[in-house]
Design a protein around this motif. Structure first.
Motif, PDB file in Angstrom:
ATOM      1  N   MET A   1     -18.397  48.324  17.385  1.00 56.53           N
ATOM      2  CA  MET A   1     -18.202  48.988  19.010  1.00 56.53           C
ATOM      3  C   MET A   1     -17.213  48.117  19.775  1.00 56.53           C
ATOM      4  O   MET A   1     -17.098  47.665  20.037  1.00 56.53           O
ATOM      5  CB  MET A   1     -19.834  48.445  19.688  1.00 56.53           C
ATOM      6  N   ALA A   2     -16.352  48.750  20.330  1.00 61.61           N
ATOM      7  CA  ALA A   2     -15.095  49.320  20.907  1.00 61.61           C
ATOM      8  C   ALA A   2     -15.222  49.176  22.896  1.00 61.61           C
ATOM      9  O   ALA A   2     -15.457  49.919  22.940  1.00 61.61           O
ATOM     10  CB  ALA A   2     -13.513  49.630  20.248  1.00 61.61           C
ATOM     11  N   LEU A   3     -14.906  47.892  23.115  1.00 67.21           N
ATOM     12  CA  LEU A   3     -15.451  47.897  24.308  1.00 67.21           C
ATOM     13  C   LEU A   3     -13.132  47.881  25.259  1.00 67.21           C
ATOM     14  O   LEU A   3     -12.674  47.929  24.899  1.00 67.21           O
ATOM     15  CB  LEU A   3     -16.239  46.623  25.144  1.00 67.21           C
ATOM     16  N   ILE A   4     -13.812  48.858  26.667  1.00 70.36           N
ATOM     17  CA  ILE A   4     -12.364  48.778  26.986  1.00 70.36           C
ATOM     18  C   ILE A   4     -13.387  48.305  28.520  1.00 70.36           C
ATOM     19  O   ILE A   4     -14.114  48.878  29.575  1.00 70.36           O
ATOM     20  CB  ILE A   4     -12.482  50.197  27.429  1.00 70.36           C
ATOM     21  N   HIS A   5     -11.771  47.490  28.973  1.00 69.25           N
ATOM     22  CA  HIS A   5     -12.768  46.240  30.282  1.00 69.25           C
ATOM     23  C   HIS A   5     -12.355  47.003  31.752  1.00 69.25           C
ATOM     24  O   HIS A   5     -10.927  48.038  31.132  1.00 69.25           O
ATOM     25  CB  HIS A   5     -11.854  44.897  30.253  1.00 69.25           C
ATOM     26  N   VAL A   6     -13.080  46.969  31.735  1.00 70.88           N
ATOM     27  CA  VAL A   6     -12.722  47.713  33.687  1.00 70.88           C
ATOM     28  C   VAL A   6     -11.158  48.081  34.484  1.00 70.88           C
ATOM     29  O   VAL A   6     -10.515  48.094  35.068  1.00 70.88           O
ATOM     30  CB  VAL A   6     -13.738  47.322  34.660  1.00 70.88           C
ATOM     31  N   THR A   7     -10.710  46.298  34.310  1.00 72.27           N
ATOM     32  CA  THR A   7      -9.701  46.305  34.576  1.00 72.27           C
ATOM     33  C   THR A   7      -8.105  47.070  33.627  1.00 72.27           C
ATOM     34  O   THR A   7      -7.655  48.063  34.635  1.00 72.27           O
ATOM     35  CB  THR A   7      -8.649  45.131  34.337  1.00 72.27           C
ATOM     36  N   ASP A   8      -8.727  47.274  32.437  1.00 71.85           N
ATOM     37  CA  ASP A   8      -7.704  48.939  32.188  1.00 71.85           C
ATOM     38  C   ASP A   8      -8.222  49.853  32.649  1.00 71.85           C
ATOM     39  O   ASP A   8      -7.643  51.114  32.349  1.00 71.85           O
ATOM     40  CB  ASP A   8      -8.521  49.021  30.834  1.00 71.85           C
ATOM     41  N   ILE A   9      -9.202  50.362  33.231  1.00 73.12           N
ATOM     42  CA  ILE A   9      -9.805  51.943  33.413  1.00 73.12           C
ATOM     43  C   ILE A   9      -9.017  51.802  34.827  1.00 73.12           C
ATOM     44  O   ILE A   9      -8.455  52.435  35.210  1.00 73.12           O
ATOM     45  CB  ILE A   9     -11.279  51.734  33.751  1.00 73.12           C
ATOM     46  N   GLU A  10      -9.126  50.475  35.584  1.00 72.42           N
ATOM     47  CA  GLU A  10      -8.742  51.026  36.548  1.00 72.42           C
ATOM     48  C   GLU A  10      -6.508  50.760  36.598  1.00 72.42           C
ATOM     49  O   GLU A  10      -5.965  51.580  37.199  1.00 72.42           O
ATOM     50  CB  GLU A  10      -8.456  49.475  37.893  1.00 72.42           C
ATOM     51  N   ASP A  11      -6.409  49.599  35.359  1.00 72.74           N
ATOM     52  CA  ASP A  11      -4.911  50.217  35.363  1.00 72.74           C
ATOM     53  C   ASP A  11      -4.409  51.384  35.216  1.00 72.74           C
ATOM     54  O   ASP A  11      -2.594  51.742  35.939  1.00 72.74           O
ATOM     55  CB  ASP A  11      -4.223  49.445  34.423  1.00 72.74           C
ATOM     56  N   THR A  12      -5.244  51.958  34.738  1.00 72.95           N
ATOM     57  CA  THR A  12      -4.945  53.796  33.852  1.00 72.95           C
ATOM     58  C   THR A  12      -5.140  54.423  34.727  1.00 72.95           C
ATOM     59  O   THR A  12      -4.556  56.030  34.996  1.00 72.95           O
ATOM     60  CB  THR A  12      -5.992  54.241  32.900  1.00 72.95           C
ATOM     61  N   ILE A  13      -6.301  54.405  35.859  1.00 78.18           N
ATOM     62  CA  ILE A  13      -5.895  55.102  37.057  1.00 78.18           C
ATOM     63  C   ILE A  13      -4.880  54.927  38.030  1.00 78.18           C
ATOM     64  O   ILE A  13      -4.714  56.120  38.590  1.00 78.18           O
ATOM     65  CB  ILE A  13      -7.460  55.066  38.343  1.00 78.18           C
ATOM     66  N   GLU A  52     -15.438  52.835  24.113  1.00 82.51           N
ATOM     67  CA  GLU A  52     -14.569  53.336  24.526  1.00 82.51           C
ATOM     68  C   GLU A  52     -14.628  54.852  23.549  1.00 82.51           C
ATOM     69  O   GLU A  52     -14.490  56.163  24.099  1.00 82.51           O
ATOM     70  CB  GLU A  52     -13.160  53.601  22.941  1.00 82.51           C
ATOM     71  N   SER A  53     -15.941  55.166  23.000  1.00 83.99           N
ATOM     72  CA  SER A  53     -16.452  56.249  22.195  1.00 83.99           C
ATOM     73  C   SER A  53     -17.777  57.249  23.776  1.00 83.99           C
ATOM     74  O   SER A  53     -17.784  58.272  23.567  1.00 83.99           O
ATOM     75  CB  SER A  53     -18.120  55.860  21.468  1.00 83.99           C
ATOM     76  N   ARG A  54     -17.646  56.288  24.728  1.00 88.85           N
ATOM     77  CA  ARG A  54     -18.243  57.337  25.908  1.00 88.85           C
ATOM     78  C   ARG A  54     -17.249  57.650  26.417  1.00 88.85           C
ATOM     79  O   ARG A  54     -17.124  58.737  27.398  1.00 88.85           O
ATOM     80  CB  ARG A  54     -18.815  56.118  27.090  1.00 88.85           C
ATOM     81  N   LEU A  55     -15.868  57.564  26.056  1.00 86.35           N
ATOM     82  CA  LEU A  55     -14.770  58.223  26.833  1.00 86.35           C
ATOM     83  C   LEU A  55     -14.873  59.690  26.633  1.00 86.35           C
ATOM     84  O   LEU A  55     -14.330  60.111  24.665  1.00 86.35           O
ATOM     85  CB  LEU A  55     -13.582  57.584  26.377  1.00 86.35           C
ATOM     86  N   ASP A  56     -14.807  60.384  27.453  1.00 88.25           N
ATOM     87  CA  ASP A  56     -14.534  61.967  26.846  1.00 88.25           C
ATOM     88  C   ASP A  56     -12.677  62.288  26.527  1.00 88.25           C
ATOM     89  O   ASP A  56     -12.189  61.569  27.185  1.00 88.25           O
ATOM     90  CB  ASP A  56     -15.199  63.726  27.500  1.00 88.25           C
ATOM     91  N   GLY A  57     -12.732  63.682  25.610  1.00 91.79           N
ATOM     92  CA  GLY A  57     -11.785  64.010  25.436  1.00 91.79           C
ATOM     93  C   GLY A  57     -10.309  63.865  26.129  1.00 91.79           C
ATOM     94  O   GLY A  57     -10.276  62.741  26.526  1.00 91.79           O
ATOM     95  N   PRO A  58     -10.408  64.448  28.362  1.00 94.07           N
ATOM     96  CA  PRO A  58      -9.589  64.164  28.859  1.00 94.07           C
ATOM     97  C   PRO A  58      -9.499  62.416  29.367  1.00 94.07           C
ATOM     98  O   PRO A  58      -8.716  62.642  29.995  1.00 94.07           O
ATOM     99  CB  PRO A  58     -10.338  65.116  29.873  1.00 94.07           C
ATOM    100  N   ARG A  60     -10.419  59.423  27.316  1.00 92.42           N
ATOM    101  CA  ARG A  60      -9.639  59.578  26.217  1.00 92.42           C
ATOM    102  C   ARG A  60      -8.056  59.501  25.976  1.00 92.42           C
ATOM    103  O   ARG A  60      -7.079  58.794  25.817  1.00 92.42           O
ATOM    104  CB  ARG A  60      -9.971  59.706  25.222  1.00 92.42           C
ATOM    105  N   ALA A  61      -7.563  60.719  26.371  1.00 94.35           N
ATOM    106  CA  ALA A  61      -6.164  60.974  26.118  1.00 94.35           C
ATOM    107  C   ALA A  61      -5.442  60.834  27.508  1.00 94.35           C
ATOM    108  O   ALA A  61      -4.103  60.049  27.458  1.00 94.35           O
ATOM    109  CB  ALA A  61      -5.865  62.944  26.493  1.00 94.35           C
ATOM    110  N   ALA A  62      -6.010  60.303  28.766  1.00 94.13           N
ATOM    111  CA  ALA A  62      -5.691  59.538  30.211  1.00 94.13           C
ATOM    112  C   ALA A  62      -5.692  58.093  29.597  1.00 94.13           C
ATOM    113  O   ALA A  62      -4.143  57.322  30.066  1.00 94.13           O
ATOM    114  CB  ALA A  62      -6.423  59.903  30.938  1.00 94.13           C
ATOM    115  N   TRP A  63      -6.159  57.600  28.878  1.00 90.67           N
ATOM    116  CA  TRP A  63      -6.476  56.068  28.705  1.00 90.67           C
ATOM    117  C   TRP A  63      -4.987  55.925  27.547  1.00 90.67           C
ATOM    118  O   TRP A  63      -4.195  54.941  27.366  1.00 90.67           O
ATOM    119  CB  TRP A  63      -7.739  55.621  28.258  1.00 90.67           C
ATOM    120  N   MET A  64      -5.335  56.770  26.647  1.00 92.23           N
ATOM    121  CA  MET A  64      -4.318  56.376  25.376  1.00 92.23           C
ATOM    122  C   MET A  64      -2.820  56.764  26.301  1.00 92.23           C
ATOM    123  O   MET A  64      -2.412  55.685  25.702  1.00 92.23           O
ATOM    124  CB  MET A  64      -4.575  57.509  24.237  1.00 92.23           C
ATOM    125  N   ALA A  65      -2.590  57.575  26.843  1.00 94.87           N
ATOM    126  CA  ALA A  65      -0.997  57.977  27.625  1.00 94.87           C
ATOM    127  C   ALA A  65      -1.088  56.860  28.760  1.00 94.87           C
ATOM    128  O   ALA A  65       0.216  56.294  27.562  1.00 94.87           O
ATOM    129  CB  ALA A  65      -1.265  59.000  28.342  1.00 94.87           C
TER     130      ALA A  65
END
Length: 143
Positions: A1-13, A52-58, A60-65
């Protein structure tokens, strides 16, 4: 299980907010909409990380960008694990993290980044890093 921290989600937003002109009252861009859903779900569940498995396609693509714009490694070319330390004084990674870095997923790498930033003891995050920045602007990044 690979986790993405909330600060990375915030940075991505914030990354996508800076690249998307959304007038007040307009629909969000697909990237921001997907990330907002992830962020809202995390808030409702009171989670500080999402698998990271809970991120849907869009999402995940946004996070990877966003991820593609971040430095890959915290290394500052002063590796004390090569001298036998269990934890690198330069970047803060463990010997195992340094050894397995190339095989780690982006989410695993970002989790290590979050930990070493939170600890703040590595030379990358101390006065050494500040002096290096003063002498060579743009050389090091705290992302």
């Amino acid at each position: 299980m690979a986790l993405i921290h909330v600060t990375d989600i915030e940075d991505t937003i914030n990354f996508w907010r800076g690249r998307t002109d959304v007038p007040v009252g307009a629909a969000l861009s697909p990237e921001l909409d997907a990330l907002a859903r992830v962020y809202a779900e995390m808030a409702l569940r009171r989670e500080d990380a999402v698998d990271e498995s809970r991120l849907d396609g869009p999402a995940r693509a946004a996070w990877m960008a966003w991820y593609a714009t971040t430095p890959d490694t915290p290394c500052i070319a002063i590796c004390s694990t090569a001298q036998g330390d269990a934890q690198c004084k330069g970047c803060g990674r463990s010997f195992e993290e340094v050894q397995h870095w190339l095989s780690m997923t982006p989410a695993e790498k970002r989790w290590v980044w979050a930990r070493i930033r939170r600890e703040g003891t590595a030379w990358r995050f101390t006065r050494y890093a500040e002096r290096a920045m003063e002498s060579a602007p743009g050389l090091l990044s705290n992302s």
